[in-house]
Design a protein around this motif. Structure first.
Motif, PDB file in Angstrom:
ATOM      1  N   GLU A 163     -23.763  53.648  48.924  1.00 41.82           N
ATOM      2  CA  GLU A 163     -22.323  52.951  48.929  1.00 41.82           C
ATOM      3  C   GLU A 163     -21.933  52.448  50.203  1.00 41.82           C
ATOM      4  N   LYS A 172     -23.510  49.700  51.845  1.00 40.57           N
ATOM      5  CA  LYS A 172     -23.306  48.267  51.296  1.00 40.57           C
ATOM      6  C   LYS A 172     -21.830  48.040  51.808  1.00 40.57           C
ATOM      7  N   GLN A 173     -20.949  48.847  51.786  1.00 38.06           N
ATOM      8  CA  GLN A 173     -19.648  48.806  52.106  1.00 38.06           C
ATOM      9  C   GLN A 173     -19.463  48.236  53.747  1.00 38.06           C
ATOM     10  N   SER A 209     -27.160  44.236  54.522  1.00 39.87           N
ATOM     11  CA  SER A 209     -28.149  43.758  53.303  1.00 39.87           C
ATOM     12  C   SER A 209     -28.819  44.903  52.874  1.00 39.87           C
ATOM     13  N   ILE A 210     -29.189  44.656  51.496  1.00 40.67           N
ATOM     14  CA  ILE A 210     -30.147  45.594  50.883  1.00 40.67           C
ATOM     15  C   ILE A 210     -31.299  45.017  50.222  1.00 40.67           C
ATOM     16  N   GLN A 257     -26.153  45.894  42.357  1.00 38.13           N
ATOM     17  CA  GLN A 257     -26.084  44.443  42.493  1.00 38.13           C
ATOM     18  C   GLN A 257     -27.254  43.729  42.692  1.00 38.13           C
ATOM     19  N   VAL A 310     -30.487  41.945  43.954  1.00 45.40           N
ATOM     20  CA  VAL A 310     -31.265  42.033  45.400  1.00 45.40           C
ATOM     21  C   VAL A 310     -32.481  41.138  45.208  1.00 45.40           C
TER      22      VAL A 310
END
Ligand SMILES: [Zn+2]
Length: 204
Positions: A72, A75-76, A80-81, A112, A114
């Motif tokens: 988390e 992402k916060q 990018s993932i 989310q 990807v």
């Protein structure tokens, strides 16, 4: 055996993969594979923040499952993932169906959409890649830091990483326990070096 700098032959063999993003701008694309790992990943995030750097994290799904709070945080902080399979599978040793299921399973923990994928070990068959390419960009690299190699002195790892980096380079680091020793030496110095030359660090 690995190359710090990918040669032209492999790029020519796999033209649909993204190896780098050459251009006139002083931009480097930092990528971190195999996390999230408590301690290591948060340390990376702090270093990145210090340089206002954004990066791309190719996460292992099972590590997201084990360490959701660290994920988390990645992402916060606006990085990018990317999908690096759920169990870090070697595509050359895994049947297509099982490989693709493992790639999909990643989606169940990501929370989310990807659209970036990097095959673990850089090993993927053409038929696996053909399916994944329908929904993901396949991101490889042009510079491998070698941070995971514990026989490589940290200053050599830094020197090679700097030597081979160009405008638009995609460089691989690892936010893993194995790479920690080299990474802690190399990453701040690498960022400082290119920051002082006017480079920015962007996510894919
Ligand atoms: Zn990996």
């Amino acid at each position: 055996m690995y190359w710090h700098k990918n040669n032209f032959l492999i790029k020519w063999l796999y033209p649909s993969f993204v190896w780098s993003k050459p251009g006139k701008e002083k931009i480097i694309y930092l990528t971190f594979d195999d996390g999230p790992i408590p301690g290591v990943t948060e340390w990376v995030l702090d270093v990145l923040q210090h340089y206002h750097a954004k990066a791309t994290f190719f996460c292992v799904g099972d590590n997201i499952r084990k360490h959701p709070r660290v994920f988390e945080k990645v992402k916060q902080e606006g990085h990018s993932i990317g999908n690096h399979t759920f169990n870090h599978l070697n595509g050359w040793k895994t049947a297509k169906k099982i490989y693709l299921e493992n790639v999909s399973k990643f989606g169940q923990v990501a929370g989310q959409e990807v659209h970036l994928f990097r095959p673990p070990y850089g090993k993927i068959s053409r038929s696996q890649a053909a399916v994944i390419r329908q929904t993901h960009q396949l991101i490889m690299w042009d510079v491998l830091s070698g941070d995971f190699d514990n026989t490589l002195p940290a200053h050599t790892c830094l020197q090679k990483s700097i030597q081979y980096t160009q405008k638009g380079t995609i460089i691989v680091f690892h936010d893993s326990l194995k790479a920690r020793r080299n990474l802690q030496f190399v990453l701040p110095r690498y960022l400082q070096h290119f920051h002082s030359l006017g480079y920015s660090f962007e996510k894919l």
